[in-house]
Write an enzyme that holds these catalytic residues in place. Sequence first.
Site, PDB file in Angstrom:
ATOM      1  N   GLY A 101       0.837  -1.206   0.000  1.00 50.12           N
ATOM      2  CA  GLY A 101       0.000   0.000   0.000  1.00 50.12           C
ATOM      3  C   GLY A 101       0.869   1.251   0.000  1.00 50.12           C
ATOM      4  N   TYR A 144       4.836 -19.953   8.336  1.00 55.17           N
ATOM      5  CA  TYR A 144       5.894 -19.249   7.597  1.00 55.17           C
ATOM      6  C   TYR A 144       5.741 -19.477   6.094  1.00 55.17           C
ATOM      7  CZ  TYR A 144      10.753 -17.828   6.469  1.00 55.17           C
ATOM      8  OH  TYR A 144      11.881 -17.222   5.956  1.00 55.17           O
TER       9      TYR A 144
END
Length: 314
Positions: A101, A144
């Site tokens: 973003g 992960y």
Amino acid sequence: MKRILITGGAGFVGSHLCERLLNEGNEVICLDNYFTGRKSKIVHLMDNPFFEVIRHDVTMPYFIEVDEIYNLACPASPIHYQQNPIKTIKTSVLGAINMLGLAKRTGAKILQASTSEIYGDPELHPQPEHYWGHVNPIGIRSCYDEGKRCAESLFVNYHESNDVRVKIIRIFNTYGPKMEPDDGRVVSNFILQALQNKDITIFGDGMQTRSFQYVSDLVEGMIRMMNTTDDFIGPVNIGNPTEFTMLELAKNIIQLTQSKSNLVYMPLPEDDPSQRQPDIRLAKEKLNGWEPQIDLQEGLKKTISYFKEIISEN
Ligand code: NAD
Ligand code: UDP
């Protein structure tokens, strides 16, 4: 001079990257929540007026005007990323969303530190980038592996949908000075055990393989990748293709440290990949002939010297 944000900049790899990019005359902002990172790794840079440190968690948005972002924030050692699996997923996924973003708003280029864990316990050997992997989506490593896989998807989709300038590298096992003594990964464990003549803990029969890359080779590959043209987004493997069993690694370290340590065999952790070796042809082609310069012997010697100093200080 570029202004560069490094998330996870106080970690093992991030601290080397901060140093290198500052030395090249850039302005560097290190953002870290100190989960596995330490100020001690970057304290020697703090007198430099072009270096800034921000305590922040990437799961929360952050705004700053920068030219480039290296997104490294995420614990990398299995013992650390398994400590709080939900937080690990949030760090990878929300961290990627927040940093993408930011890249979208500022027009910054952004590089994702992805991982060979994308390939899971691979059925194809060595692993090329087009291999989709063999990951247990509900196993102990999934927080992960799947977090990083989702981050790759986010990077590709922000690029496709929003024209964000992204780069993805898949890092294979990397070691070197500035690893934390309690990091838990194999190279630091074996070196510390050997230097203290303690038992060397081999998980399983020690016949599983890894291909170890010295940290300066990784940093070089990261910077070259960031500097490629916008049409090359990766993913690209960055690793040293020379493959070793964990038994070979242990014997090598015992010899280099002239240790009296014995080998002890412990249970193999669940879903521990049996083999791992990068195919680096794409990196060589796209990153101006990049290839590892430091072999295991040389890299281990440098890392052993670092841990000797750490032990003597404590
Ligand atoms: P590390 O644990 O030393 O560094 C990770 C850094 O991220 C630490 O400074 C930690 O405090 C910080 N961090 C963690 N969660 C955070 C959060 N929510 N907000 C802000 N900061 C946060 O690990 P490393 O070996 O330096 O790895 C760096 C990156 O490279 C990671 O993304 C890792 O997945 C990737 N990688 C590393 C290797 C390797 O062998 N070292 C291999 C594959 C991928
Ligand atoms: N390993 C080991 N002894 C240790 C730590 C790790 O034998 O004290 C093994 C581990 O089971 C794995 C390999 O070394 O097969 C690499 O482990 P590491 O945690 O460094 O990285 P990863 O498994 O994520 O590649």
